[in-house]
Scaffold this motif. Structure first.
Motif, PDB file in Angstrom:
ATOM      1  N   ALA A   1       1.248  18.178 -11.472  1.00  0.00           N
ATOM      2  CA  ALA A   1       1.171  19.588 -11.083  1.00  0.00           C
ATOM      3  C   ALA A   1       2.165  20.408 -11.884  1.00  0.00           C
ATOM      4  N   GLU A   2       3.425  19.904 -11.997  1.00  0.00           N
ATOM      5  CA  GLU A   2       4.425  20.627 -12.801  1.00  0.00           C
ATOM      6  C   GLU A   2       3.949  20.784 -14.245  1.00  0.00           C
ATOM      7  N   THR A   3       3.392  19.708 -14.769  1.00  0.00           N
ATOM      8  CA  THR A   3       2.916  19.779 -16.159  1.00  0.00           C
ATOM      9  C   THR A   3       1.796  20.788 -16.298  1.00  0.00           C
ATOM     10  N   ASP A   4       0.851  20.803 -15.319  1.00  0.00           N
ATOM     11  CA  ASP A   4      -0.260  21.763 -15.368  1.00  0.00           C
ATOM     12  C   ASP A   4       0.251  23.188 -15.273  1.00  0.00           C
ATOM     13  N   THR A   5       1.283  23.433 -14.373  1.00  0.00           N
ATOM     14  CA  THR A   5       1.834  24.790 -14.224  1.00  0.00           C
ATOM     15  C   THR A   5       2.447  25.270 -15.536  1.00  0.00           C
ATOM     16  N   LYS A   6       3.252  24.389 -16.156  1.00  0.00           N
ATOM     17  CA  LYS A   6       3.869  24.774 -17.433  1.00  0.00           C
ATOM     18  C   LYS A   6       2.815  25.031 -18.491  1.00  0.00           C
ATOM     19  N   GLN A   7       1.816  24.198 -18.482  1.00  0.00           N
ATOM     20  CA  GLN A   7       0.754  24.356 -19.479  1.00  0.00           C
ATOM     21  C   GLN A   7      -0.004  25.663 -19.253  1.00  0.00           C
ATOM     22  N   ASP A   8      -0.260  26.025 -17.931  1.00  0.00           N
ATOM     23  CA  ASP A   8      -0.958  27.281 -17.641  1.00  0.00           C
ATOM     24  C   ASP A   8      -0.113  28.472 -18.073  1.00  0.00           C
ATOM     25  N   GLU A   9       1.234  28.436 -17.789  1.00  0.00           N
ATOM     26  CA  GLU A   9       2.097  29.532 -18.223  1.00  0.00           C
ATOM     27  C   GLU A   9       2.084  29.681 -19.734  1.00  0.00           C
TER      28      GLU A   9
ATOM     29  N   SER B   1       0.825  -1.205   0.000  1.00  0.00           N
ATOM     30  CA  SER B   1       0.000   0.000   0.000  1.00  0.00           C
ATOM     31  C   SER B   1       0.859   1.254   0.000  1.00  0.00           C
ATOM     32  N   LEU B   2       1.944   1.245   0.843  1.00  0.00           N
ATOM     33  CA  LEU B   2       2.840   2.405   0.880  1.00  0.00           C
ATOM     34  C   LEU B   2       3.514   2.629  -0.465  1.00  0.00           C
ATOM     35  N   VAL B   3       3.915   1.550  -1.096  1.00  0.00           N
ATOM     36  CA  VAL B   3       4.546   1.682  -2.421  1.00  0.00           C
ATOM     37  C   VAL B   3       3.573   2.289  -3.419  1.00  0.00           C
ATOM     38  N   ASP B   4       2.322   1.851  -3.372  1.00  0.00           N
ATOM     39  CA  ASP B   4       1.313   2.402  -4.274  1.00  0.00           C
ATOM     40  C   ASP B   4       1.094   3.871  -4.017  1.00  0.00           C
ATOM     41  N   MET B   5       1.064   4.283  -2.691  1.00  0.00           N
ATOM     42  CA  MET B   5       0.850   5.691  -2.354  1.00  0.00           C
ATOM     43  C   MET B   5       2.016   6.545  -2.828  1.00  0.00           C
ATOM     44  N   ARG B   6       3.238   6.022  -2.701  1.00  0.00           N
ATOM     45  CA  ARG B   6       4.412   6.780  -3.166  1.00  0.00           C
ATOM     46  C   ARG B   6       4.332   7.017  -4.671  1.00  0.00           C
ATOM     47  N   GLU B   7       3.924   5.989  -5.438  1.00  0.00           N
ATOM     48  CA  GLU B   7       3.801   6.156  -6.888  1.00  0.00           C
ATOM     49  C   GLU B   7       2.744   7.184  -7.245  1.00  0.00           C
ATOM     50  N   LYS B   8       1.613   7.179  -6.483  1.00  0.00           N
ATOM     51  CA  LYS B   8       0.560   8.155  -6.753  1.00  0.00           C
ATOM     52  C   LYS B   8       1.052   9.567  -6.477  1.00  0.00           C
ATOM     53  N   ALA B   9       1.834   9.758  -5.335  1.00  0.00           N
ATOM     54  CA  ALA B   9       2.340  11.097  -4.998  1.00  0.00           C
ATOM     55  C   ALA B   9       3.291  11.603  -6.081  1.00  0.00           C
ATOM     56  N   GLU B  10       4.166  10.725  -6.582  1.00  0.00           N
ATOM     57  CA  GLU B  10       5.069  11.124  -7.660  1.00  0.00           C
ATOM     58  C   GLU B  10       4.288  11.516  -8.913  1.00  0.00           C
ATOM     59  N   ASN B  11       3.292  10.749  -9.238  1.00  0.00           N
ATOM     60  CA  ASN B  11       2.479  11.078 -10.404  1.00  0.00           C
ATOM     61  C   ASN B  11       1.765  12.402 -10.242  1.00  0.00           C
ATOM     62  N   MET B  12       1.271  12.707  -9.001  1.00  0.00           N
ATOM     63  CA  MET B  12       0.597  13.973  -8.756  1.00  0.00           C
ATOM     64  C   MET B  12       1.555  15.139  -8.889  1.00  0.00           C
TER      65      MET B  12
END
Length: 500
Positions: A359-367, A344-355
């Motif tokens: 977020a970085e992708t969304d910020t660049k896209q918004d700029e 479960s912890l491994v799955d949560m870590r992968e989800k946090a990295e993906n988020m």
């Protein structure tokens, strides 16, 4: 009864037709022999012979239906019950296979029709040549054969037709005999007796060529007598052979009966022996069956004991397997808890990295979108300014054009004024001239005319001034609207940039 009568009539007609053919061949042969010398020198030598030609005899209005063959020109049935041509297959002249038994060609039933005439035959004189006879009786390969070969061929044809006529006479005699049998007082006729009847008929009718036909019938009567004698001898021989065969058959029958009795006794003895052997075999079979049943029972007991032992072993193995399964489940429960948590912890870590990556992708896209929007706003502002400048230039050009048009109209008005003044002066001069010419015209009328001209001139000038004023007001209003639209567009663009 009608069928036999029709058969007799048709057979008699066939006999007469055959006799006519015989007479023709005989006459042709005699003519050929008579003129042999001329014929050998000229194949086109002509000579007369008597031939039989078919003719139509009208029967319309008689109410009689008949069956005519269109191919053979022959009346197959003189008085037919079937008037419809589609029913001719049921005519008594037709065989079961649909072919006619009467006409010379034995044609199929569908070429037979009910017509208003019947076919009869007449003897006529006809000219022929040797060449025609050769083409008729000789093959193509024998086209250049000798005179004697032609005579020989005619003789063979004569013999063939004579045999056919004799057979027809025999058939006719049989039909007559059948009719006589049906009659109350039967009196059968032989073939020679039937020929005698035909001879008497020819002598009574005395038609053309009857002497030759009578001679032919006499010759055929002799042949018929010889055939009857031969048939009687054959009958006697057959009877003797039949008696001999019957005696042999009776002797063979008695011998067969004796052999059959002997075989029957032997068969009975064999049957008794077979029954005794069968009884012995049956007893042995019963003993074997009893022994087999005992052995089968013993084997069944052994099988049941083995089955019970196998069941007990199977139960022990099942209990042991259940115990091992429970132990494995307990060990699995101990280890499965921390494994699940780690996963479960491994799955949560992968989800946090993906988020974070999202977020970085969304910020660049918004700029990037903000930059694109800013560029678009600047481009729209520049485009609006260019459109405003273009509109202003267009308004100035329109104003200049309107001024030019007003100047042109003003010039036209001044020209019209000058023209009107000239016309007025002309009219005034004309009026003065008229006044001088006609002193009776009062001065007041002249003045009134002049006043009217001045009034009309003033009206024209006032109308032109009004039109010019309206045009100027419209142009000024249009320019004001354009300026307001440009300023409103600029203010909206600036407000949009500020909001962004």
């Amino acid at each position: 009864m009608d069928e036999f009568k029709n058969s007799v009539e048709n057979l008699q007609k066939d006999v007469k037709f055959g006799l006519a053919k015989l007479e023709k061949i005989k006459e042709t042969t005699e003519k050929l022999k008579e003129h042999e010398a001329e014929i050998s020198r000229n194949e086109n030598f002509e000579f007369e012979v008597t031939v039989t030609k078919p003719v139509q005899v009208d029967i319309s209005g008689t109410g009689i239906h008949l069956t005519n063959c269109q191919q053979c020109h022959y009346t197959c049935h003189d008085n037919c019950h079937f008037a419809d041509d589609a029913d001719k297959i049921h005519c008594c002249a037709m065989e079961p296979d649909g072919y006619c038994a009467r006409c010379p060609g034995k044609c199929y039933w569908n070429v037979h029709f009910n017509q208003k005439y019947r076919w009869d035959y007449q003897e006529v004189k006809e000219k022929q040549t040797v060449r025609e006879l050769k083409e008729k009786y000789l093959k193509a390969a024998e086209g250049k054969t000798t005179f004697q070969a032609l005579i020989k061929k005619l003789k063979a044809e004569y013999d063939r037709i004579q045999v056919m006529v004799v057979k027809l006479m025999e058939s006719s005699a049989k039909c007559l005999n059948r009719l006589i049998e049906i009659a109350p007082k039967p009196n059968p006729l032989s073939t020679p007796e039937y020929i005698d009847l035909l001879i008497e008929g020819e002598k009574r009718e005395v038609k053309s060529g009857w002497n030759q036909r009578v001679q032919s019938l006499v010759d055929m009567r002799e042949k018929a007598e010889n055939m009857d004698k031969g048939a009687e001898a054959d009958t006697k021989q057959d009877k003797a052979d039949t008696d001999t065969n019957q005696d042999k058959a009776e002797a063979d029958t008695k011998q067969d009966e004796a052999e059959a009795d002997t075989k029957q006794d032997e068969a009975e003895a064999d049957t008794k022996q077979d029954e005794a052997e069968a009884d012995a075999k049956q007893e042995e079979a019963e003993a074997d069956a009893n022994q087999g049943e005992a052995e089968a029972d013993a084997k069944q007991d052994e099988i049941e004991a083995d089955a019970k032992q196998d069941e007990a072993e199977a139960d022990d193995k099942k209990d042991e397997a259940e115990a091992n399964t429970k132990q494995d489940e307990a060990e699995a429960d101990v280890t499965s808890g921390w494994n699940q948590r780690v996963q479960s912890l491994v799955d949560m870590r992968e989800k946090a990295e993906n988020m974070d990556k999202g977020a970085e992708t969304d910020t660049k896209q918004d700029e990037a979108e903000a930059d694109d929007t800013k560029d678009e706003a600047e481009a729209d502002t520049k485009q609006d300014e260019a459109e405003a400048d273009a509109n202003q230039d267009e308004a100035e050009a329109n104003a200049k054009q309107d001024e030019a048009e007003s100047d042109a109209k003003k010039d036209e008005a001044e020209a019209d004024d000058k023209k009107d003044e000239a016309e007025t002066d002309t009219k005034q001069d004309e009026a003065e001239a008229d006044a001088e010419q006609d002193e009776t015209v009062p001065v007041s009328d002249i003045d009134s005319n002049m006043n009217e001209g001045q009034d009309s001139e003033a009206e024209i000038t006032s109308d032109e001034n009004f039109e010019f004023q309206v045009t100027v007001i419209v142009i000024v209003f249009f320019l004001c609207c354009c300026v307001l639209m440009v300023r409103q567009r600029q203010s909206s663009c600036r407000s949009g940039i500020i909001k962004f």
